[in-house]
Design a protein around this motif. Structure first.
Motif, PDB file in Angstrom:
ATOM      1  N   GLN A  93       0.944  -1.127  -0.066  1.00  0.00           N
ATOM      2  CA  GLN A  93      -0.023  -0.038  -0.053  1.00  0.00           C
ATOM      3  C   GLN A  93       1.021   1.238  -0.067  1.00  0.00           C
ATOM      4  N   ASN A  94       2.095   1.011   0.378  1.00  0.00           N
ATOM      5  CA  ASN A  94       2.932   2.141   0.525  1.00  0.00           C
ATOM      6  C   ASN A  94       4.228   2.139  -0.513  1.00  0.00           C
ATOM      7  N   GLY A  95       3.624   1.482  -1.914  1.00  0.00           N
ATOM      8  CA  GLY A  95       4.485   1.697  -2.700  1.00  0.00           C
ATOM      9  C   GLY A  95       5.715   0.506  -3.313  1.00  0.00           C
ATOM     10  N   VAL A  96       5.792  -0.203  -2.305  1.00  0.00           N
ATOM     11  CA  VAL A  96       6.603  -1.678  -2.485  1.00  0.00           C
ATOM     12  C   VAL A  96       5.876  -2.673  -3.467  1.00  0.00           C
ATOM     13  N   ALA A  97       6.551  -2.837  -4.623  1.00  0.00           N
ATOM     14  CA  ALA A  97       6.049  -3.569  -5.648  1.00  0.00           C
ATOM     15  C   ALA A  97       5.865  -5.151  -4.847  1.00  0.00           C
ATOM     16  N   ARG A  98       4.729  -5.769  -4.966  1.00  0.00           N
ATOM     17  CA  ARG A  98       4.356  -6.946  -4.646  1.00  0.00           C
ATOM     18  C   ARG A  98       5.395  -8.184  -4.863  1.00  0.00           C
ATOM     19  N   GLU A  99       5.732  -7.999  -5.960  1.00  0.00           N
ATOM     20  CA  GLU A  99       6.652  -9.105  -6.654  1.00  0.00           C
ATOM     21  C   GLU A  99       7.977  -9.079  -5.750  1.00  0.00           C
ATOM     22  N   ARG A 100       8.370  -8.051  -4.947  1.00  0.00           N
ATOM     23  CA  ARG A 100       9.584  -7.963  -4.330  1.00  0.00           C
ATOM     24  C   ARG A 100       9.569  -8.608  -2.937  1.00  0.00           C
ATOM     25  N   VAL A 101       8.027  -8.464  -2.653  1.00  0.00           N
ATOM     26  CA  VAL A 101       8.084  -9.003  -1.095  1.00  0.00           C
ATOM     27  C   VAL A 101       7.731 -10.650  -0.835  1.00  0.00           C
ATOM     28  N   ARG A 102       8.591 -11.101   0.106  1.00  0.00           N
ATOM     29  CA  ARG A 102       8.590 -12.570   0.365  1.00  0.00           C
ATOM     30  C   ARG A 102       7.874 -12.864   1.565  1.00  0.00           C
ATOM     31  N   ILE A 103       6.802 -13.470   1.873  1.00  0.00           N
ATOM     32  CA  ILE A 103       6.338 -13.539   3.124  1.00  0.00           C
ATOM     33  C   ILE A 103       7.035 -15.026   3.765  1.00  0.00           C
ATOM     34  N   VAL A 104       7.525 -15.084   5.216  1.00  0.00           N
ATOM     35  CA  VAL A 104       8.043 -16.068   5.626  1.00  0.00           C
ATOM     36  C   VAL A 104       7.555 -16.283   7.181  1.00  0.00           C
ATOM     37  N   PRO A 105       6.410 -17.067   7.243  1.00  0.00           N
ATOM     38  CA  PRO A 105       5.855 -17.415   8.572  1.00  0.00           C
ATOM     39  C   PRO A 105       6.956 -18.221   9.233  1.00  0.00           C
ATOM     40  N   ARG A 106       7.102 -17.636  10.532  1.00  0.00           N
ATOM     41  CA  ARG A 106       8.085 -18.533  11.460  1.00  0.00           C
ATOM     42  C   ARG A 106       7.505 -19.350  12.359  1.00  0.00           C
ATOM     43  N   GLY A 107       6.112 -18.911  12.604  1.00  0.00           N
ATOM     44  CA  GLY A 107       5.339 -19.589  13.565  1.00  0.00           C
ATOM     45  C   GLY A 107       5.771 -19.331  14.951  1.00  0.00           C
ATOM     46  N   PRO A 108       5.493 -20.271  15.925  1.00  0.00           N
ATOM     47  CA  PRO A 108       5.643 -20.106  17.119  1.00  0.00           C
ATOM     48  C   PRO A 108       7.264 -19.990  17.716  1.00  0.00           C
ATOM     49  N   VAL A 109       7.674 -19.131  18.288  1.00  0.00           N
ATOM     50  CA  VAL A 109       8.997 -19.276  18.864  1.00  0.00           C
ATOM     51  C   VAL A 109       8.726 -19.109  20.417  1.00  0.00           C
ATOM     52  N   PRO A 110       9.833 -19.562  21.298  1.00  0.00           N
ATOM     53  CA  PRO A 110       9.936 -19.492  22.565  1.00  0.00           C
ATOM     54  C   PRO A 110      10.144 -17.992  23.065  1.00  0.00           C
ATOM     55  N   PHE A 111       9.325 -17.554  24.143  1.00  0.00           N
ATOM     56  CA  PHE A 111       9.508 -16.240  24.897  1.00  0.00           C
ATOM     57  C   PHE A 111      10.764 -15.821  24.838  1.00  0.00           C
ATOM     58  N   GLU A 112      11.139 -14.625  24.462  1.00  0.00           N
ATOM     59  CA  GLU A 112      12.404 -14.180  24.677  1.00  0.00           C
ATOM     60  C   GLU A 112      12.765 -13.521  25.865  1.00  0.00           C
ATOM     61  N   ALA A 113      13.550 -12.322  25.864  1.00  0.00           N
ATOM     62  CA  ALA A 113      13.913 -11.773  27.104  1.00  0.00           C
ATOM     63  C   ALA A 113      12.280 -11.165  27.570  1.00  0.00           C
ATOM     64  N   VAL A 114      11.677 -10.562  26.773  1.00  0.00           N
ATOM     65  CA  VAL A 114      10.205 -10.004  27.046  1.00  0.00           C
ATOM     66  C   VAL A 114       9.235 -10.792  26.124  1.00  0.00           C
TER      67      VAL A 114
END
Length: 127
Positions: A93-114
């Motif tokens: 929506q802010n002008g970045v071409a969709r073909e440049r964007v790659r989505i990588v869902p990492r899923g659940p990760v352990p709680f970190e420091a916070v």
């Protein structure tokens, strides 16, 4: 408190994005509230600024979605994907071409420091 610190540091992060060597792509992080795939106005502004940086380049933009470990693994995988998709949509929506964007869902990760650090999306420009 940590979120405000990160937002205050954003100008320096964005400046580094323009000068960071190709071996270390800049990473901009936005945080979500628990059990949500929507950003508040401050985080939305961070994504808009990240889009400005991304529009200045031609390389790929990787959007990594994360979720905390509480709840079921399948639910948190879907939540991490929804978070990443929301950020990818905002970048487009802010002008970045969709073909440049790659989505990588990492899923659940352990709680970190916070615990809120596990509820995030990382935007890697040029990775």
């Amino acid at each position: 408190m940590r979120r405000r610190h990160l937002i205050a540091a954003l100008p320096a992060v964005l400046a580094a994005a323009c000068t960071t060597p190709a071996s270390a792509p800049p990473s901009i992080t936005v945080f979500f509230t628990e059990d949500s795939a929507r950003l508040d106005s401050e985080a939305t502004d961070v994504v808009r600024r990240a889009a400005q940086v991304a529009r200045g380049g031609t390389g790929p933009v990787t959007v990594l979605g994360f979720a905390g470990p509480a709840g079921g693994a399948a639910y948190n995988r879907a939540l991490s994907e929804a978070r990443a998709q929301h950020v990818a949509d905002l970048l487009a929506q802010n002008g970045v071409a969709r073909e440049r964007v790659r989505i990588v869902p990492r899923g659940p990760v352990p709680f970190e420091a916070v615990p809120t650090e596990s509820r995030r999306v990382e935007i890697r420009i040029g990775s």
